[in-house]
Scaffold this motif. Structure first.
Motif, PDB file in Angstrom:
ATOM      1  N   VAL A 197       0.837  -1.211   0.000  1.00  0.00           N
ATOM      2  CA  VAL A 197       0.000   0.000   0.000  1.00  0.00           C
ATOM      3  C   VAL A 197       0.863   1.248   0.000  1.00  0.00           C
ATOM      4  O   VAL A 197       0.592   2.218  -0.716  1.00  0.00           O
ATOM      5  CB  VAL A 197      -0.943  -0.005   1.219  1.00  0.00           C
ATOM      6  N   TYR A 200       3.381   1.009  -3.720  1.00  0.00           N
ATOM      7  CA  TYR A 200       2.879   0.757  -5.073  1.00  0.00           C
ATOM      8  C   TYR A 200       1.691   1.643  -5.454  1.00  0.00           C
ATOM      9  O   TYR A 200       1.312   1.684  -6.617  1.00  0.00           O
ATOM     10  CB  TYR A 200       2.503  -0.712  -5.247  1.00  0.00           C
ATOM     11  N   HIS A 201       1.117   2.352  -4.487  1.00  0.00           N
ATOM     12  CA  HIS A 201      -0.082   3.143  -4.778  1.00  0.00           C
ATOM     13  C   HIS A 201       0.238   4.567  -5.212  1.00  0.00           C
ATOM     14  O   HIS A 201      -0.643   5.275  -5.694  1.00  0.00           O
ATOM     15  CB  HIS A 201      -0.976   3.214  -3.543  1.00  0.00           C
ATOM     16  N   ARG A 202       1.458   5.009  -5.005  1.00  0.00           N
ATOM     17  CA  ARG A 202       1.806   6.413  -5.226  1.00  0.00           C
ATOM     18  C   ARG A 202       1.681   6.775  -6.705  1.00  0.00           C
ATOM     19  O   ARG A 202       2.197   6.080  -7.578  1.00  0.00           O
ATOM     20  CB  ARG A 202       3.220   6.684  -4.723  1.00  0.00           C
ATOM     21  N   LYS A 203       1.005   7.883  -6.981  1.00  0.00           N
ATOM     22  CA  LYS A 203       0.769   8.294  -8.372  1.00  0.00           C
ATOM     23  C   LYS A 203       1.873   9.177  -8.933  1.00  0.00           C
ATOM     24  O   LYS A 203       2.044   9.277 -10.144  1.00  0.00           O
ATOM     25  CB  LYS A 203      -0.569   9.041  -8.481  1.00  0.00           C
ATOM     26  N   PHE A 225      -3.777   3.504 -13.565  1.00  0.00           N
ATOM     27  CA  PHE A 225      -4.074   4.604 -12.646  1.00  0.00           C
ATOM     28  C   PHE A 225      -4.869   5.699 -13.365  1.00  0.00           C
ATOM     29  O   PHE A 225      -4.487   6.168 -14.431  1.00  0.00           O
ATOM     30  CB  PHE A 225      -2.792   5.192 -12.068  1.00  0.00           C
ATOM     31  N   HIS A 230      -9.884   1.292  -8.333  1.00  0.00           N
ATOM     32  CA  HIS A 230      -9.217   0.408  -7.380  1.00  0.00           C
ATOM     33  C   HIS A 230      -7.992  -0.298  -7.964  1.00  0.00           C
ATOM     34  O   HIS A 230      -7.593  -1.352  -7.466  1.00  0.00           O
ATOM     35  CB  HIS A 230     -10.201  -0.621  -6.810  1.00  0.00           C
ATOM     36  N   ASP A 232      -4.106  -0.637  -8.063  1.00  0.00           N
ATOM     37  CA  ASP A 232      -3.186  -0.275  -6.983  1.00  0.00           C
ATOM     38  C   ASP A 232      -1.739  -0.730  -7.203  1.00  0.00           C
ATOM     39  O   ASP A 232      -0.928  -0.684  -6.289  1.00  0.00           O
ATOM     40  CB  ASP A 232      -3.704  -0.821  -5.645  1.00  0.00           C
TER      41      ASP A 232
END
Length: 286
Positions: A197, A200-203, A225, A230, A232
């Motif tokens: 979380v 790997y979620h950073r945009k 993205f 959802h 991720d």
């Protein structure tokens, strides 16, 4: 007598293509990608596979394995997120500028935390960040690559071998399969959910300085993205040998879909196929 249905299944298998979806989704699950595996890992249901066991060069998807090793070291207390690593001259020399590919814009002698190097590796695919991390452990780069292969065997990646932490080095012989990559991604998410979380979620990620002194803003190249609800993770890749490839994941109603596509001719085709196949897969979720 062999039924027509059995014959059809045997034909699909002989072509390296198996689709396990409703008739309404069968047409949209067709793809020109040479290598594909789409799986609902929550229930172990393979939705589509095409040459899933063919050896491939994973390019920067290799960094999923590198991250797994780092996450394991963090979990064991052998590394800390706030641990500072100094960028050594050899890493900077090899991986700065155009010859270094994707970059976090590290500077020689700069001191950076493990946390920020992970962001640089997984958000913007920085090769400089990847080598700074891999070279920092006792024994250096060779010891890290040995750990990559040890962990790969432990996970059960039976058709994978890693010769570098980024899949992009000179004379790189890293190889894997779509099936191994799905297993690696799934194991990462299950074993290290907090790190998954977090990293790997950073945009986007800001690091380095522009000529005017401003922080350099780079965006995650994950094609899901902003297009798939959802979504991720995980990681894109490209080399001339590998083509354009991607390991991606998204969830719906407590189901997790993980997909691998490889060997595509352009970033645009990769994005279009990834979005279309993932949306089709999510549409099969009850």
């Amino acid at each position: 007598m062999v039924s027509s249905k059995v014959k059809a299944i045997m034909l699909c298998l002989s072509l390296g293509l198996l689709i396990d979806v409703s008739q309404s989704h069968a047409e949209t699950f067709q793809t020109s990608a040479p290598v594909v595996l789409v799986e609902d890992v929550s229930v172990g249901r393979i939705l589509m596979q095409k040459n899933a066991d063919r050896p491939i060069a994973p390019a920067s998807m290799t960094k999923i394995m590198t991250a797994y090793v780092i996450f394991d070291l963090l979990d064991q207390g052998k590394m800390r997120l706030d641990q500072l690593i100094t960028v050594n001259p050899s890493v900077w020399k090899r991986w700065h500028g155009k010859q270094g590919g994707a970059t976090m814009f590290l500077r020689v002698g700069e001191t950076v935390s493990v946390e920020n190097l992970l962001n640089g590796m997984l958000t913007v695919s920085g090769n400089d960040a990847t080598y700074a991390l891999a070279s920092s452990i006792p024994g250096g780069l060779d010891a890290f690559i040995a750990l990559m292969n040890k962990e790969a065997r432990s996970i059960g990646l039976t058709d994978s071998y890693f010769s570098s932490p980024n899949g992009w080095s000179n004379n790189d012989t890293t190889r894997t399969t779509a099936r191994d990559l799905v297993l690696l991604a799934s194991t990462t998410i299950k074993r290290f959910p907090q790190f998954y979380v977090k990293f790997y979620h950073r945009k986007e990620f800001l690091w380095g300085k522009s000529p005017t002194g401003e922080l350099i803003r780079q965006h995650n190249k994950n094609p899901l993205f902003g297009r798939i609800d959802h979504a991720d993770g995980l990681k894109t890749g490209f080399t001339t040998k590998a083509g354009y490839c991607f390991t991606g994941s998204a969830t719906k109603n407590n189901h997790r879909i993980i997909m691998v596509i490889a060997g595509l001719p352009s970033a645009r085709v990769r994005a279009d196929e990834a979005i279309r196949l993932m949306q089709t897969a999510l549409d099969t979720v009850p």
